[in-house]
Design a protein around this motif. Structure first.
Motif, PDB file in Angstrom:
ATOM      1  N   TYR A  21      -5.482  -0.838 -17.487  1.00  0.00           N
ATOM      2  CA  TYR A  21      -4.876  -0.899 -16.155  1.00  0.00           C
ATOM      3  C   TYR A  21      -5.305   0.349 -15.387  1.00  0.00           C
ATOM      4  O   TYR A  21      -5.110   1.477 -15.867  1.00  0.00           O
ATOM      5  N   ILE A  22      -5.881   0.156 -14.224  1.00  0.00           N
ATOM      6  CA  ILE A  22      -6.339   1.290 -13.419  1.00  0.00           C
ATOM      7  C   ILE A  22      -5.295   1.552 -12.329  1.00  0.00           C
ATOM      8  O   ILE A  22      -5.162   0.766 -11.386  1.00  0.00           O
ATOM      9  N   ALA A  23      -4.568   2.626 -12.499  1.00  0.00           N
ATOM     10  CA  ALA A  23      -3.564   2.985 -11.491  1.00  0.00           C
ATOM     11  C   ALA A  23      -4.275   3.472 -10.233  1.00  0.00           C
ATOM     12  O   ALA A  23      -5.277   4.188 -10.320  1.00  0.00           O
ATOM     13  N   MET A  24      -3.763   3.057  -9.074  1.00  0.00           N
ATOM     14  CA  MET A  24      -4.417   3.414  -7.806  1.00  0.00           C
ATOM     15  C   MET A  24      -3.445   4.254  -6.970  1.00  0.00           C
ATOM     16  O   MET A  24      -2.321   3.823  -6.701  1.00  0.00           O
ATOM     17  N   LYS A  25      -3.903   5.405  -6.578  1.00  0.00           N
ATOM     18  CA  LYS A  25      -3.016   6.350  -5.859  1.00  0.00           C
ATOM     19  C   LYS A  25      -2.861   5.949  -4.392  1.00  0.00           C
ATOM     20  O   LYS A  25      -3.793   5.416  -3.793  1.00  0.00           O
ATOM     21  N   ILE A  64     -16.756  -4.973  -8.206  1.00  0.00           N
ATOM     22  CA  ILE A  64     -15.284  -4.927  -8.205  1.00  0.00           C
ATOM     23  C   ILE A  64     -14.822  -6.040  -7.283  1.00  0.00           C
ATOM     24  O   ILE A  64     -15.187  -6.073  -6.105  1.00  0.00           O
ATOM     25  N   ASP A  65     -14.050  -6.949  -7.828  1.00  0.00           N
ATOM     26  CA  ASP A  65     -13.531  -8.074  -7.027  1.00  0.00           C
ATOM     27  C   ASP A  65     -12.111  -7.725  -6.593  1.00  0.00           C
ATOM     28  O   ASP A  65     -11.200  -7.660  -7.417  1.00  0.00           O
ATOM     29  N   PRO A  66     -11.918  -7.518  -5.293  1.00  0.00           N
ATOM     30  CA  PRO A  66     -10.594  -7.080  -4.840  1.00  0.00           C
ATOM     31  C   PRO A  66      -9.570  -8.193  -4.693  1.00  0.00           C
ATOM     32  O   PRO A  66      -8.443  -7.929  -4.255  1.00  0.00           O
ATOM     33  N   HIS A  67      -9.923  -9.424  -5.056  1.00  0.00           N
ATOM     34  CA  HIS A  67      -9.002 -10.529  -4.732  1.00  0.00           C
ATOM     35  C   HIS A  67      -9.132 -11.653  -5.750  1.00  0.00           C
ATOM     36  O   HIS A  67     -10.015 -12.507  -5.651  1.00  0.00           O
ATOM     37  N   THR A  68      -8.250 -11.631  -6.761  1.00  0.00           N
ATOM     38  CA  THR A  68      -8.240 -12.715  -7.748  1.00  0.00           C
ATOM     39  C   THR A  68      -6.800 -13.154  -8.009  1.00  0.00           C
ATOM     40  O   THR A  68      -5.849 -12.418  -7.719  1.00  0.00           O
ATOM     41  N   GLY A 106      -6.635  -3.852 -11.763  1.00  0.00           N
ATOM     42  CA  GLY A 106      -5.500  -3.253 -11.064  1.00  0.00           C
ATOM     43  C   GLY A 106      -4.685  -4.376 -10.443  1.00  0.00           C
ATOM     44  O   GLY A 106      -5.055  -5.549 -10.536  1.00  0.00           O
ATOM     45  N   PHE A 107      -3.594  -4.020  -9.824  1.00  0.00           N
ATOM     46  CA  PHE A 107      -2.737  -5.030  -9.169  1.00  0.00           C
ATOM     47  C   PHE A 107      -2.497  -4.694  -7.700  1.00  0.00           C
ATOM     48  O   PHE A 107      -2.298  -3.518  -7.347  1.00  0.00           O
ATOM     49  N   HIS A 108      -2.463  -5.718  -6.856  1.00  0.00           N
ATOM     50  CA  HIS A 108      -1.760  -5.671  -5.590  1.00  0.00           C
ATOM     51  C   HIS A 108      -0.409  -6.360  -5.878  1.00  0.00           C
ATOM     52  O   HIS A 108      -0.288  -7.101  -6.844  1.00  0.00           O
ATOM     53  N   MET A 109       0.569  -6.151  -5.014  1.00  0.00           N
ATOM     54  CA  MET A 109       1.840  -6.875  -5.168  1.00  0.00           C
ATOM     55  C   MET A 109       2.139  -7.619  -3.878  1.00  0.00           C
ATOM     56  O   MET A 109       1.938  -7.080  -2.793  1.00  0.00           O
ATOM     57  N   THR A 163     -19.222  -8.563 -12.756  1.00  0.00           N
ATOM     58  CA  THR A 163     -18.047  -7.890 -12.188  1.00  0.00           C
ATOM     59  C   THR A 163     -17.296  -7.197 -13.316  1.00  0.00           C
ATOM     60  O   THR A 163     -16.985  -7.828 -14.336  1.00  0.00           O
ATOM     61  N   THR A 164     -17.024  -5.907 -13.152  1.00  0.00           N
ATOM     62  CA  THR A 164     -16.446  -5.124 -14.238  1.00  0.00           C
ATOM     63  C   THR A 164     -15.013  -4.664 -13.957  1.00  0.00           C
ATOM     64  O   THR A 164     -14.389  -4.021 -14.792  1.00  0.00           O
ATOM     65  N   MET A 165     -14.532  -4.944 -12.753  1.00  0.00           N
ATOM     66  CA  MET A 165     -13.117  -4.660 -12.461  1.00  0.00           C
ATOM     67  C   MET A 165     -12.654  -5.651 -11.397  1.00  0.00           C
ATOM     68  O   MET A 165     -13.456  -6.096 -10.558  1.00  0.00           O
ATOM     69  N   HIS A 166     -11.375  -6.015 -11.459  1.00  0.00           N
ATOM     70  CA  HIS A 166     -10.812  -6.847 -10.396  1.00  0.00           C
ATOM     71  C   HIS A 166      -9.413  -6.358 -10.075  1.00  0.00           C
ATOM     72  O   HIS A 166      -8.776  -5.660 -10.869  1.00  0.00           O
ATOM     73  N   ILE A 167      -8.966  -6.710  -8.887  1.00  0.00           N
ATOM     74  CA  ILE A 167      -7.584  -6.387  -8.508  1.00  0.00           C
ATOM     75  C   ILE A 167      -6.885  -7.718  -8.269  1.00  0.00           C
ATOM     76  O   ILE A 167      -7.284  -8.508  -7.402  1.00  0.00           O
ATOM     77  N   ASP A 168      -5.885  -7.974  -9.100  1.00  0.00           N
ATOM     78  CA  ASP A 168      -5.209  -9.269  -9.095  1.00  0.00           C
ATOM     79  C   ASP A 168      -3.915  -9.175  -8.287  1.00  0.00           C
ATOM     80  O   ASP A 168      -3.291  -8.118  -8.219  1.00  0.00           O
ATOM     81  N   PHE A 169      -3.534 -10.292  -7.692  1.00  0.00           N
ATOM     82  CA  PHE A 169      -2.305 -10.310  -6.899  1.00  0.00           C
ATOM     83  C   PHE A 169      -1.110 -10.676  -7.770  1.00  0.00           C
ATOM     84  O   PHE A 169      -0.941 -11.834  -8.157  1.00  0.00           O
ATOM     85  N   ALA A 170      -0.279  -9.684  -8.058  1.00  0.00           N
ATOM     86  CA  ALA A 170       0.978  -9.972  -8.757  1.00  0.00           C
ATOM     87  C   ALA A 170       1.954 -10.565  -7.747  1.00  0.00           C
ATOM     88  O   ALA A 170       1.989 -10.153  -6.590  1.00  0.00           O
TER      89      ALA A 170
END
Ligand code: URP
Ligand code: ZN
Ligand code: ZN
Length: 533
Positions: free
Chosen positions: A501-505, A106-110, A170-173, A137-144
């Protein structure tokens, strides 16, 4: 048409010294099986794609436990992890003998398709994710990014970009200014849209940078919502001063980039963000820790008991800044990213910090610009779009620099490439583990095969590769995403639109107990003092 077979598997399992009798009931059928053909090195190659997979004979590695076991997958979910499972008809068997079977990275920063410095990063959600899957890598969290400061519009823009996804994301904002609308949108994004982290840029003055006042307001709102604040920690005013100094010295080439933003500016901003997070009593996530200066601040804070997460990136862990002095502009410009890749010595310190647990997880900051885009800064390094590749290379680079060198165990490899990220962003154990009920996002790594990284063979759209020619022992031979084999024998089988899209609580584990610290703080004030008037 629809054949069904029943299989009973009864097996003795030993889990941490306890003997457990596991009874496996598998219903095997032909339903959902289809042939997938791709043009490979040896012409048309077809594999049967079925929703049922059995990975046999490998070493299954989770962050806290590894065992010789088989993994049975059905409909995209891990159903069973146990030794000696047998299957008949309708189940595709994958032999993993002598190999490691691990959770997908999981790449937390793309940054896919990110508008930045007048350009747009060259990988979109489809090409970037294809590259990611080819590299395990099978999931990443991209910066919107907000659109003109508008977070809701930014979310919608990223939602649209991500429609072409072929793997989970998933997304960070980002928060780039402060007002009531921003605060309301943050609430909407957390409560309705599955975002649980917000990034604040302390650099990129005049574009994305926020002031300390905005940082404090943003941190307070994050804490209230149970969302993790993240910082790009460089002193933006200092960077502008450093850039002016270099230009005045006649240094206009790519080497001006690291010279203009030295480690001291990263250390200062990291310290400031950490202290402001302490002032607000919120956890903090420092993205792309690149220098000893920043690392020391993270280390000090963690040792004092503060909840600070430090994220190194593959380029910072594995490279030094020497290529930025290459006489060939095209080569040197590839390495321009912020904070800069540092002089020799910093990467070794980052590696040591990763192995000792001072830093917790590895990202990439994948933000690729091709050589024509980089050429826009040929006569002024300030115009070179900042960003490097990495989403395809991270899993191999971390294996080579950290596991092949003996600096971390294979279980720790799983932790820093997958599990820690899933826990921090509150999606564990759906992601980051091979456990019954987890998503079947899995890689098979052959420790005895070799890999060589090159722009000639990679899957990203970028025409260069900062790891060009990197050769190593260890190869991710198979990637399974949502229970489908998407990478094997050097072939990529991906489908546009299949990514979810993986929603994160909100209120992940980093928020546990913060209320107690707040209560203790209020008690410690011994105020207001009630005085006789
Ligand atoms: O150089 C970089 N890191 N580009 C992407 C934007 C950022 O700062 O993360
Ligand atoms: Zn950044
Ligand atoms: Zn970034």
């Amino acid at each position: 048409m629809l054949e069904s077979t029943m299989l009973f598997g009864a097996t003795m399992l030993v889990y941490r010294g306890m003997v457990v009798l596991a009874v496996a009931l598998l219903v095997l059928s032909r339903a959902g099986a289809e042939d997938i053909c791709t043009v490979g090195n040896e012409g048309l190659e077809c594999t049967q794609q079925t929703s049922k997979l059995l990975i046999q004979g490998g070493t299954v590695v989770n962050a806290d436990y590894q065992q010789q076991a088989d993994v049975y997958i059905e409909d995209g979910v891990v159903k069973l992890v146990a030794p000696n499972l047998k299957a008949v008809g309708g189940v595709r068997i994958i032999d993993a003998t002598g190999k490691f079977v691990m959770p997908g990275g999981i790449d937390p920063h793309t940054h896919m398709e990110m508008p930045f410095m007048g350009q747009e990063s060259i990988d979109d959600f489809f090409s970037g994710q294809g590259a990611a899957l080819a590299g395990g890598t099978t999931m990443h969290i991209d910066f919107a990014l907000p659109v003109d400061g508008d977070l809701a519009a930014g979310y919608q823009a990223w939602e649209k970009k991500a429609e072409k996804s072929c793997m989970d994301y998933g997304f960070h904002m980002a928060v780039t200014k402060w007002n009531d609308d921003v605060a309301k949108d943050m609430e909407w994004l957390v409560k309705e849209k599955g975002i649980n982290s917000f990034k604040f840029f302390m650099a990129y003055k005049g574009a994305l940078m926020v002031t300390d006042e905005e940082l404090i307001q943003g941190f307070k709102k994050c804490k209230e919502l149970g969302a993790l604040p993240q910082v790009h920690a460089e002193n933006g005013d200092g960077v502008v001063e450093g850039q002016t100094r270099m230009i005045e010295l006649g240094i206009t080439g790519p080497e001006g980039h690291p010279l203009s933003r030295p480690p001291v500016l990263e250390g200062e901003a990291t310290a400031r963000a950490i202290r402001l997070a302490k002032f607000v009593n919120t956890p903090l996530y420092v993205v792309h820790v690149m220098s000893i200066d920043a690392l020391d601040e993270v280390s000090r804070a963690r040792h004092s008991g503060q909840r600070v997460i430090g994220e190194p990136v593959a380029s910072g862990l594995a490279l030094d800044d020497s290529k930025l002095w290459d006489p060939d502009f095209k080569i040197a410009a590839q390495y321009v990213m912020s904070p800069p890749i540092r002089a020799a010595g910093h990467s070794q310190a980052l590696q040591a910090a990763l192995s000792s647990g001072v830093l917790q997880l590895v990202a990439t900051d994948h933000c690729p610009f091709n050589s024509t885009q980089k050429a826009l800064g040929k006569y002024d390094f300030r115009k070179i779009p900042n960003g490097v590749n990495g989403v395809e290379e991270r899993m191999h680079i971390v294996w080579d620099t950290m596991v092949n060198s003996g600096k971390i165990s294979v279980m720790d490899y799983v932790r820093v490439t997958s599990t820690a990220c899933a826990k921090i962003f509150n999606i564990y154990p759906r992601k980051g583990a091979i456990l019954p009920g987890s998503d079947a996002d899995i890689i098979i790594l052959n420790p005895n095969a070799t890999t060589t990284i090159s722009s000639k063979t990679h899957h990203s759209r970028i025409d260069t590769n900062i790891y060009e020619g990197w050769s190593m022992k260890g190869n991710i031979e198979t990637t399974i995403s949502q229970g489908n084999v998407v990478w094997e024998k050097g072939n990529l089988n991906v489908q546009r639109g299949k990514g979810r899209y993986i929603a994160m609580k909100p209120f992940g584990y980093l928020f546990d107990g913060l209320d107690k610290v707040d209560a203790a703080y209020l008690t410690s004030l011994k105020a207001p003092v009630h005085r006789a008037s």
